[in-house]
Scaffold this motif. Sequence first.
Motif, PDB file in Angstrom:
ATOM      1  N   SER A  52     -24.466 -36.185  20.690  1.00  0.00           N
ATOM      2  CA  SER A  52     -23.154 -36.127  20.045  1.00  0.00           C
ATOM      3  C   SER A  52     -23.017 -37.136  18.912  1.00  0.00           C
ATOM      4  CB  SER A  52     -22.040 -36.379  21.076  1.00  0.00           C
ATOM      5  OG  SER A  52     -21.999 -35.347  22.044  1.00  0.00           O
ATOM      6  N   THR A  64     -18.588 -30.922  25.389  1.00  0.00           N
ATOM      7  CA  THR A  64     -19.592 -30.423  24.454  1.00  0.00           C
ATOM      8  C   THR A  64     -20.737 -29.804  25.256  1.00  0.00           C
ATOM      9  OG1 THR A  64     -21.041 -31.072  22.604  1.00  0.00           O
ATOM     10  CG2 THR A  64     -20.768 -32.668  24.356  1.00  0.00           C
ATOM     11  N   THR A  78      -7.359 -36.690  18.339  1.00  0.00           N
ATOM     12  CA  THR A  78      -8.585 -35.912  18.177  1.00  0.00           C
ATOM     13  C   THR A  78      -9.566 -36.196  19.303  1.00  0.00           C
ATOM     14  OG1 THR A  78      -8.308 -36.065  15.772  1.00  0.00           O
ATOM     15  CG2 THR A  78     -10.442 -35.332  16.576  1.00  0.00           C
ATOM     16  N   GLY A 112     -16.066 -35.466  22.600  1.00  0.00           N
ATOM     17  CA  GLY A 112     -16.681 -34.508  23.509  1.00  0.00           C
ATOM     18  C   GLY A 112     -17.617 -35.125  24.527  1.00  0.00           C
ATOM     19  N   PRO A 164     -17.290 -29.930  12.800  1.00  0.00           N
ATOM     20  CA  PRO A 164     -16.264 -30.810  12.234  1.00  0.00           C
ATOM     21  C   PRO A 164     -16.651 -31.354  10.862  1.00  0.00           C
ATOM     22  CG  PRO A 164     -16.511 -31.275  14.557  1.00  0.00           C
ATOM     23  CD  PRO A 164     -17.607 -30.318  14.202  1.00  0.00           C
ATOM     24  N   THR A 173     -10.483 -28.434  17.483  1.00  0.00           N
ATOM     25  CA  THR A 173      -9.709 -29.665  17.339  1.00  0.00           C
ATOM     26  C   THR A 173      -9.653 -30.107  15.880  1.00  0.00           C
ATOM     27  OG1 THR A 173     -10.324 -30.398  19.565  1.00  0.00           O
ATOM     28  CG2 THR A 173      -9.526 -32.070  18.044  1.00  0.00           C
ATOM     29  N   THR A 174     -10.795 -30.090  15.204  1.00  0.00           N
ATOM     30  CA  THR A 174     -10.840 -30.515  13.804  1.00  0.00           C
ATOM     31  C   THR A 174     -10.027 -29.584  12.917  1.00  0.00           C
ATOM     32  OG1 THR A 174     -13.080 -31.375  14.185  1.00  0.00           O
ATOM     33  CG2 THR A 174     -12.369 -31.140  11.902  1.00  0.00           C
ATOM     34  N   SER A 203     -12.916 -27.536  22.178  1.00  0.00           N
ATOM     35  CA  SER A 203     -14.082 -27.631  21.299  1.00  0.00           C
ATOM     36  C   SER A 203     -13.764 -28.493  20.085  1.00  0.00           C
ATOM     37  CB  SER A 203     -14.524 -26.235  20.852  1.00  0.00           C
ATOM     38  OG  SER A 203     -13.699 -25.750  19.822  1.00  0.00           O
ATOM     39  N   ASN A 204     -14.767 -29.253  19.632  1.00  0.00           N
ATOM     40  CA  ASN A 204     -14.532 -30.128  18.481  1.00  0.00           C
ATOM     41  C   ASN A 204     -14.221 -29.334  17.215  1.00  0.00           C
ATOM     42  OD1 ASN A 204     -17.086 -29.149  17.867  1.00  0.00           O
ATOM     43  ND2 ASN A 204     -18.127 -31.109  18.118  1.00  0.00           N
ATOM     44  N   ALA A 211     -13.735 -36.375  16.771  1.00  0.00           N
ATOM     45  CA  ALA A 211     -14.023 -35.025  17.275  1.00  0.00           C
ATOM     46  C   ALA A 211     -15.435 -34.933  17.839  1.00  0.00           C
ATOM     47  CB  ALA A 211     -13.839 -34.002  16.155  1.00  0.00           C
ATOM     48  N   ASN A 212     -16.398 -35.537  17.147  1.00  0.00           N
ATOM     49  CA  ASN A 212     -17.788 -35.484  17.612  1.00  0.00           C
ATOM     50  C   ASN A 212     -18.018 -36.330  18.851  1.00  0.00           C
ATOM     51  OD1 ASN A 212     -18.819 -33.732  15.594  1.00  0.00           O
ATOM     52  ND2 ASN A 212     -18.981 -35.416  14.138  1.00  0.00           N
ATOM     53  N   SER A 270     -10.658 -33.382  22.045  1.00  0.00           N
ATOM     54  CA  SER A 270     -12.072 -32.983  22.039  1.00  0.00           C
ATOM     55  C   SER A 270     -12.731 -33.130  23.405  1.00  0.00           C
ATOM     56  CB  SER A 270     -12.849 -33.808  21.003  1.00  0.00           C
ATOM     57  OG  SER A 270     -12.468 -33.459  19.702  1.00  0.00           O
TER      58      SER A 270
END
Length: 479
Positions: free
Chosen positions: A430, A209, A153, A202, A441, A165-166, A161-162, A198-199, A157
């Motif tokens: 983020s 992000t 993940t 990025g 996410p 991915t999520t 994009s998160n 995921a967050n 990411s």
Amino acid sequence: MINLNKFKNRKLKFSIKHSVSKFLISFLIAFLIAIVPTYSGLEYEASLMLFILVFSGALWMTEAIPAFAVSFLLIALEIMLLGFDNFNFESNSKEWVTYLSAWANPLIFLFMAGFIMAIAASKTKLDVWLAKRVLFYFGKKPHNILSGLMLVTFILSMFVSNTATTAMMMTLLIPMLKNMKEDNPFQKGLLLGVIVAANIGGMGTIIGTPPNAIAVGILGNNAPSFLGWMIIALPPAILLAITLRWIILRLYNSTEESININKVKKIPHYDDSTTNFTHIPTIPSWKKSLVILVFSVTILLWLTGPFHHIPTPVVSLFPIVIFTIFGIIETDDIREIRWDVIILIIGGLSLGAGVSKTGLDTWIGTQFDIAGLNLYLIVAIFAFIVILVSNFMSNTAATNIMLPLIVALVSSLGDSIVSYMVISIALCASCAMILPVSTPPNAIAFSSGKLNSKDFMVIGILAAIIGPIFILGLLNFYS
């Protein structure tokens, strides 16, 4: 009998009235702050820009209109109020072109390439194929599975994009969760691990992000290269992910010694034309191979920019051209690009250009005497503010508001200080994940029904505290 149409109409009317009210209140606040008072040393154009800045910020915060619509509005206001002297449209002034230049910013092509690559990976199921390979390599032990999921993940990411991915990782998680005991708290741990990765993943690249891209756009010639950004941002991101993984394992320790991941093998990834999943469209294996090749070449060229000197945005055209020529990306796929995110980034770049061009940044900088203040205390305050705001609104919109103010406040302290603060704030954006709706996410994981608000609160507060400490500390080491 209840008239549903009548009820829906009433609800729609209430929603419209509520939006109009928030719009008018935002306008009034901006007018009272920027236009009514007489500020010493503030030029007329700068006061108009202050109005646009406050008005846009209020609209983003109240969500009176969609976030991307705010970008269109602020650009239109810049053209109308600042592009022509006293609304003299016969003057043949070209000043208004300045506020449209953000649409041609090279960063837009860089971000577009990220979206195109994400769509290509999704269409060929390259992302699922990669996740399955890594997951089976890590084995069936709970802590190893969490490591594998977070690693995949995190890496995806950085370039995808998160949200995408999520969503993809959830296709792997659901079969695993169904094979676990219903009362096993590790179910929550796996979901939270994916959210965190995921967050935070990025943060690692410019295209990871939108706040990163906005920061690079605002810094202009002083911005780090693609590789330079990774060197700066990856260490705190990795350290934060490892720390939160350790915390998740402590808070949601598995009651099972091993997790059955065999069902994950049955998740299709469009291997080739011999697939047994007849209800799934067949994608030739050569397309997946081409995507892998293009991904590898593109990322390699991005990372080696200091050696071959091909501009990063120019490299971004490579995957766009190849994927469209070979039919991997088609017309319908182009429509799937997150144009709203791109427009939001453009709005932030245009806002920053307006603040600089009108001299509003210089004026704001002179209003605060920060000579005797601790610089790290200032950036820490702004970091926690952007995290707080980003939990209730888009972190892209929050960054659009905060970064021009940061630049205006510290522009007199030198380029290195400005870069340190801008990059720090962008990365801290983020770390906002306290609420189920804080990030896409979070919302996707919340929809599984396995998590409640308290779970997000615990991990989100820890991320909001630990994240800035790692980010500010390590970036201070570089500066």
